[in-house]
Each structure stands twice: as structure tokens, then as C-alpha cells.
Design a protein around this motif. Structure first.
Motif, PDB file in Angstrom:
ATOM      1  N   UNK A 237       0.813  -1.106  -0.038  1.00  0.00           N
ATOM      2  CA  UNK A 237      -0.097   0.013  -0.322  1.00  0.00           C
ATOM      3  C   UNK A 237       0.826   1.448   0.083  1.00  0.00           C
ATOM      4  N   UNK A 238       2.093   1.309  -0.085  1.00  0.00           N
ATOM      5  CA  UNK A 238       3.059   2.156  -0.260  1.00  0.00           C
ATOM      6  C   UNK A 238       2.801   3.129   0.885  1.00  0.00           C
ATOM      7  N   UNK A 239       2.968   2.410   2.226  1.00  0.00           N
ATOM      8  CA  UNK A 239       2.922   3.164   3.404  1.00  0.00           C
ATOM      9  C   UNK A 239       4.078   3.616   3.816  1.00  0.00           C
ATOM     10  N   UNK A 240       4.162   4.673   4.496  1.00  0.00           N
ATOM     11  CA  UNK A 240       5.608   5.214   5.233  1.00  0.00           C
ATOM     12  C   UNK A 240       5.823   4.364   6.427  1.00  0.00           C
ATOM     13  N   UNK A 241       7.024   4.025   6.664  1.00  0.00           N
ATOM     14  CA  UNK A 241       7.384   3.068   7.853  1.00  0.00           C
ATOM     15  C   UNK A 241       7.810   3.959   8.732  1.00  0.00           C
ATOM     16  N   UNK A 242       7.349   3.549  10.079  1.00  0.00           N
ATOM     17  CA  UNK A 242       7.771   4.247  11.239  1.00  0.00           C
ATOM     18  C   UNK A 242       7.701   3.242  12.459  1.00  0.00           C
ATOM     19  N   UNK A 260      13.478   3.449  14.820  1.00  0.00           N
ATOM     20  CA  UNK A 260      14.214   3.523  13.595  1.00  0.00           C
ATOM     21  C   UNK A 260      15.503   3.797  13.487  1.00  0.00           C
ATOM     22  N   UNK A 261      16.297   3.345  12.463  1.00  0.00           N
ATOM     23  CA  UNK A 261      17.715   3.685  12.309  1.00  0.00           C
ATOM     24  C   UNK A 261      17.801   5.188  11.695  1.00  0.00           C
ATOM     25  N   UNK A 262      18.966   5.583  11.545  1.00  0.00           N
ATOM     26  CA  UNK A 262      18.949   6.936  11.175  1.00  0.00           C
ATOM     27  C   UNK A 262      18.648   6.917   9.602  1.00  0.00           C
ATOM     28  N   UNK A 265      14.712   6.687   9.358  1.00  0.00           N
ATOM     29  CA  UNK A 265      14.315   7.955   9.873  1.00  0.00           C
ATOM     30  C   UNK A 265      14.317   8.936   8.677  1.00  0.00           C
ATOM     31  N   UNK A 266      15.432   8.825   7.982  1.00  0.00           N
ATOM     32  CA  UNK A 266      15.656   9.869   6.961  1.00  0.00           C
ATOM     33  C   UNK A 266      14.704   9.380   5.731  1.00  0.00           C
TER      34      UNK A 266
END
Length: 275
Positions: A237-242, A260-262, A265-266
Motif C-alpha cells: 500500500x506504499x505506506x510510510x514506515x515508522x 528507526x535507524x538513521x 528515519x531519513x
């Protein structure tokens, strides 16, 4: 190494630590970015921002909305990240939920008394100086008198069991569609929190239609299969990952392990810009 923890709680909802103490612990864990996502609570952001600034930590305004999907009778927790400076739509929904939750917890005390746990609302409120009484504060009142119950297993047994539709209605949970739409109206990014906890995987497609933009891919309650599933749904679903620790209490959950890793997060920040 965890660079960003985008799901922590303070004493302003059902955490037990002051904002300054939480951010100090974040700093000690060498976490560089944080989002305090207190349950149904947004009025304390200036205090969060001030504490983060004092420690040199990047601060993302957040909230965790206690939502409900009445089509399938399931709880759904939705994070709102990167809210604007005046999240009036979210705040309006939160006011009603907090009022209902407080009334339900007052009645829950009577049920706990019937189980032989001799606590009062006033004793629990002593642990909630800034907001309503949450279940964590009931638990703290219990463990103050019954220290043998101070563990995660007992907390879950008392407060994290399966509820029914009648109980859920009393809690004033926000309709999941309304919650997602309010976050969007207030400039935020709606994120499905810990889908494993309430079995929300099958409904993700529907929530995307409502405007869902992200999903947690790192959380303390996730098992190996959940890491695979969240990644799968994020790609589909092309979701942002957090992700984040869902920190509440140093005795129950820790900091520095989930998030999240650096690089992650970027990538998240870049995705937020595109959205």
C-alpha cells in the motif's frame, strides 16, 4: 542502533514519568529524534518541545488516538505524526474520548474492588496530576498496596484482556475514519500503530482508503511474523514506515531497542515531504 523513537508516552496520559524525565532517558539512550504520542492528548506539546530543545533532540509533534472500527468491532490505535501547531480537529475528538474514558475508569474501580483490590479513584488520581486517570494509574495505585502485582503479566491480566462492544462503547473511542481524517485536516501523518495488538491487518486496505499514510514496523509487542507482515503491507500500500518503543514505564518497557535507524528515519522524513 535506534536513532528515532516515534512512539513514547509520558505522565500526561498513561505513562508514569514526567516529560523531562522521559526526554532525559531518550538522551541517555542516544536517540536523536522523538515523538511523544500521548493517548488522546495534544495540549502539552510546548512542554515536550521545550524539553527536547534542552537536550538537543529533534521533536515531532504526535498523538495516539484511541480509535474503533465498528464494522469489525475492533480497537484501532492511530498515531498522528507531524501535527500542525493548532490541531483543533484532533483536539475536539480527544476531549470527548477523555471524558468517556474517565467515567469508565471510575466504574472500573468498583469492579477491581470486587476482585479484592482495595483502591480508590483519589489514590489513582495522585498518579495522574495533569490529565484523567488511565489504566496505568489504576495499576500504580494497586501496586502501591500490592507490590507483588508489579509486573507486565499482571497488568495485562487486569487491563489488557479482550473487551466487548458494550465496554468499548463506554470508552468513547473515536471512529477510525474520523480519527484518520482529523489527523489529515491538522496537517499530520496518520499511522497505524502496532497492528498486531488488535489484529488490524485485514482492515489495512480500508484504512488506506480513509487516508492512512503509514504503519509501525518496529514495536515491542511485535513477533517475527509481524515484522514480515508490516513490511509486506507497507510495500503493498506504499505506506510510510515508522516505529517506536511505546514506552510507558521503565519497569514495564524500555527505550533504545525499538524504533528507526538513521537511514529509516531519513527515508520516513523524505516520504513525509512527498506526501
Amino acid at each position: 542502533m535506534i536513532y528515532a523513537d516515534l512512539h513514547v508516552h509520558t505522565i500526561y496520559s498513561d505513562g508514569v514519568h514526567e516529560i523531562e524525565d522521559v526526554i532525559q532517558r531518550v538522551k541517555e539512550c542516544k536517540i536523536q529524534a522523538v515523538s511523544v504520542c500521548d493517548h488522546d492528548t495534544v495540549f502539552h506539546y510546548d512542554l515536550v518541545k521545550k524539553a527536547c530543545r534542552s537536550q538537543g533532540i529533534e521533536c515531532i509533534r504526535g498523538v495516539e488516538l484511541s480509535c474503533y472500527d465498528r464494522n469489525v468491532y475492533k480497537k484501532v490505535h492511530v498515531l498522528g505524526l507531524w501535527l500542525n501547531d493548532n490541531p483543533i480537529h484532533v483536539e475536539q475528538l480527544c476531549r470527548n474520548t477523555l471524558k468517556c474514558r474517565d467515567a469508565y475508569h471510575r466504574s472500573l474501580i468498583h469492579k477491581l474492588n470486587e476482585k479484592g483490590l482495595d483502591i480508590t479513584y483519589e489514590e489513582a488520581k495522585a498518579y495522574a496530576p495533569y490529565n484523567i486517570v488511565f489504566k496505568m494509574h489504576l495499576f500504580m495505585a494497586i501496586t502501591a498496596k500490592y507490590p507483588q502485582y508489579n509486573d507486565l503479566k499482571t497488568y495485562k491480566a487486569l487491563f489488557a484482556g479482550k473487551t466487548n462492544a458494550e465496554t468499548d462503547a463506554q470508552m468513547g473511542y473515536i471512529d477510525v475514519r474520523e480519527g484518520i481524517e482529523a489527523i489529515l485536516k491538522d496537517g499530520g501523518v496518520p499511522v497505524l500503530a502496532h497492528p498486531c495488538e488488535y489484529g488490524n491487518y485485514d482492515e489495512i486496505g480500508t484504512y488506506v482508503e480513509y487516508g492512512l499514510k503509514g504503519i509501525e514496523i518496529s514495536h515491542f509487542c511485535m513477533k517475527e511474523k509481524d515484522y514480515r507482515l508490516t513490511q509486506q503491507y507497507a510495500q503493498t500500500y506504499h505506506l510510510l514506515q515508522t516505529g517506536g518503543s511505546d514506552f510507558h514505564n521503565i519497569h514495564l518497557t524500555g527505550l533504545g531497542t525499538f524504533g528507526l535507524t538513521r537511514e529509516q528515519f531519513a527515508a520516513l522524513k523524505e516520504g513525509v515531504k512527498r506526501n
